[in-house]
Motif scaffolding. Structure first.
Motif, short mmCIF file in Angstrom:
data_model
loop_
_atom_site.label_atom_id
_atom_site.label_comp_id
_atom_site.label_asym_id
_atom_site.label_seq_id
_atom_site.Cartn_x
_atom_site.Cartn_y
_atom_site.Cartn_z
N ILE A 188 7.76 -1.23 6.53
CA ILE A 188 6.61 -0.62 5.16
C ILE A 188 7.63 0.11 3.76
O ILE A 188 7.59 -0.13 2.27
CB ILE A 188 5.45 0.35 4.98
N LYS A 189 8.88 0.33 4.24
CA LYS A 189 9.98 0.92 3.04
C LYS A 189 11.12 -0.29 2.72
O LYS A 189 12.30 -0.25 2.12
CB LYS A 189 10.94 1.37 3.38
N ILE A 190 10.65 -1.95 3.47
CA ILE A 190 12.17 -3.01 2.86
C ILE A 190 12.09 -2.76 1.40
O ILE A 190 11.02 -2.86 0.65
CB ILE A 190 11.81 -3.90 3.59
N GLU A 191 13.04 -2.69 1.08
CA GLU A 191 12.78 -2.60 -0.65
C GLU A 191 12.57 -3.99 -1.69
O GLU A 191 11.90 -3.68 -2.22
CB GLU A 191 15.20 -2.76 -1.35
N THR A 192 12.94 -5.67 -0.74
CA THR A 192 12.49 -6.27 -1.23
C THR A 192 11.03 -6.58 -1.38
O THR A 192 10.87 -7.27 -2.21
CB THR A 192 13.56 -7.65 -0.66
N ILE A 193 9.83 -6.44 -0.06
CA ILE A 193 9.08 -6.02 -0.12
C ILE A 193 8.52 -5.36 -1.43
O ILE A 193 7.88 -5.50 -2.22
CB ILE A 193 9.05 -5.50 1.42
N LYS A 194 8.41 -3.96 -1.26
CA LYS A 194 8.02 -2.97 -2.14
C LYS A 194 8.33 -3.46 -3.83
O LYS A 194 7.01 -3.17 -4.35
CB LYS A 194 9.36 -1.62 -2.24
N ILE A 195 8.96 -4.06 -4.15
CA ILE A 195 10.02 -4.89 -5.27
C ILE A 195 8.34 -5.26 -5.47
O ILE A 195 7.83 -5.64 -7.09
CB ILE A 195 10.79 -4.88 -5.64
N ILE A 196 8.15 -6.51 -4.83
CA ILE A 196 7.80 -8.17 -4.41
C ILE A 196 5.68 -7.33 -5.25
O ILE A 196 5.64 -7.57 -5.64
CB ILE A 196 7.27 -8.35 -3.74
N VAL A 197 5.63 -6.01 -3.85
CA VAL A 197 4.40 -5.67 -3.97
C VAL A 197 3.94 -4.76 -5.21
O VAL A 197 3.12 -4.85 -5.99
CB VAL A 197 3.78 -4.52 -3.05
N GLU A 198 5.27 -4.20 -5.99
CA GLU A 198 4.93 -3.84 -7.37
C GLU A 198 4.83 -3.94 -8.71
O GLU A 198 4.69 -3.69 -9.49
CB GLU A 198 6.05 -2.86 -7.28
N ASN A 199 5.29 -5.64 -8.22
CA ASN A 199 5.32 -6.82 -9.57
C ASN A 199 3.94 -6.88 -9.60
O ASN A 199 4.01 -7.54 -10.12
CB ASN A 199 6.79 -7.62 -9.55
N ILE A 200 3.91 -7.16 -8.66
CA ILE A 200 2.11 -8.03 -8.61
C ILE A 200 0.82 -7.02 -8.28
O ILE A 200 0.04 -6.73 -8.91
CB ILE A 200 1.82 -8.61 -6.80
N LEU A 201 1.01 -6.01 -7.86
CA LEU A 201 0.27 -4.76 -7.65
C LEU A 201 0.62 -3.99 -8.25
O LEU A 201 -0.55 -3.07 -8.70
CB LEU A 201 -0.50 -3.74 -6.69
N GLY A 202 1.26 -3.35 -9.45
CA GLY A 202 1.89 -1.95 -10.27
C GLY A 202 2.11 -1.04 -9.42
O GLY A 202 2.32 -1.42 -8.07
N SER A 203 2.28 -0.25 -9.94
CA SER A 203 2.89 1.26 -9.20
C SER A 203 1.97 2.08 -8.34
O SER A 203 2.15 3.04 -7.74
CB SER A 203 3.30 2.45 -10.53
N ASN A 204 0.61 1.61 -8.60
CA ASN A 204 -0.74 2.33 -7.68
C ASN A 204 -0.60 1.93 -6.70
O ASN A 204 -1.64 0.89 -7.12
CB ASN A 204 -1.48 3.64 -9.01
N PHE A 205 -0.44 1.95 -5.34
CA PHE A 205 -1.36 0.91 -4.55
C PHE A 205 -0.70 1.61 -3.22
O PHE A 205 -0.34 2.85 -3.01
CB PHE A 205 -0.79 -0.41 -4.64
N HIS A 206 -1.99 1.90 -2.41
CA HIS A 206 -1.43 2.40 -0.84
C HIS A 206 -1.62 1.40 0.34
O HIS A 206 -1.81 0.42 0.39
CB HIS A 206 -2.12 3.13 -0.94
N LEU A 207 -0.49 1.23 1.79
CA LEU A 207 -1.33 0.58 2.25
C LEU A 207 -2.65 0.50 3.40
O LEU A 207 -2.45 1.82 3.64
CB LEU A 207 0.05 0.58 3.83
#
Length: 267
Positions: A85-104
């Motif tokens: 859940i800490k892979i940088e590439t994935i983190k960037i894509i999730v933030e790009n799509i969901l914004g900065s407020n999300f959780h697992l």
């Protein structure tokens, strides 16, 4: 690229932008070689955790509830799986799509045993029982294959564009429009959690294993309360604190609600 009569068009500044564009339009994208760890070791870890979970519930009961060959929350048994859940590439894509407020909201290991049909082999969404769509994504699934995925071992089957469909299309439409994943182990299959998908039938002689994650806006609750598992272990890690849901815990009373708001103003 030439065009005619076009007023606006999308431009991609980098590779990440292209993957985000695919997710918005097709509902999914594939990022190869995101996990560089030993796949045999990862598969062994997942099976080891599953054996531990079988000590608490018999196969008969797990089959009744559709949990056979499903490893719930492996990170609770082996912190090694926190790295997914800490892979940088994935983190960037999730933030790009969901914004900065999300959780697992979940992490599950899926074991598709050779020659058998898994519960996940039925069409479904990762947000089940929701017969509607949203104008913007509210949840994103990140699925990591721990084997090479192909038609023979029943690689994940997706229905492109179905994240924009209120209900499951006809059987004829499904047969003519599905897409079966063919990708190397360690890739990340990223898709809108409203996308209809299913596991293929494993016709090989080797078990096929994958790990799925669903990141969502905090309006969607976690499948399992991760704070109760990790307690205050990662309270100093701002990213994990948010991802594991600590930040989104429901206040117990009015004073706690207001104190949380005041603390947020200072951040």
């Amino acid at each position: 690229m030439k065009s005619y009569g076009v007023i606006t068009k999308t431009s991609n500044g980098n590779n990440q932008d292209y993957h985000v564009e695919e997710i918005h339009n097709k509902g999914f994208t594939i990022l190869e070689r995101q996990i560089k760890d030993s796949m045999p070791i990862l598969r062994k870890k997942i099976k080891s955790i599953y054996r531990k979970q079988l000590n608490d519930f018999c196969v008969k009961d797990l089959k009744k509830i559709g949990d056979l060959d499903t490893v719930r929350c492996p990170m609770a048994y082996d912190k090694y799986f926190l790295k997914f859940i800490k892979i940088e590439t994935i983190k960037i894509i999730v933030e790009n799509i969901l914004g900065s407020n999300f959780h697992l909201i979940l992490q599950n290991g899926i074991i598709n045993t050779a020659g058998s049909k898994h519960h996940q082999s039925s069409w479904h969404r990762d947000l089940p029982y929701q017969n509607y769509t949203t104008s913007k994504p509210i949840a994103l699934s990140i699925y990591f294959p721990l084997n090479n995925y192909n038609k023979n071992n029943g690689g994940l089957i997706l229905l492109p564009g179905s994240h924009k469909m209120d209900s499951l299309p006809s059987e004829r439409y499904l047969k003519n429009n599905y897409f079966q994943i063919n990708c190397p182990s360690g890739s990340a299959i990223v898709f809108n959690s409203f996308l209809f998908h299913k596991a293929g039938i494993n016709k090989s002689k080797t078990d096929r294993i994958g790990i799925n994650h669903v990141f969502a806006l905090p309006i969607i609750k976690q499948q399992i309360c991760l704070k109760s598992i990790f307690k205050n272990k990662y309270e100093d890690d701002l990213y994990l604190n948010k991802i594991l849901g600590f930040k989104w815990e429901t206040p117990k009373n009015v004073n706690e609600y207001r104190l949380n708001k005041i603390r947020a103003l200072k951040e």
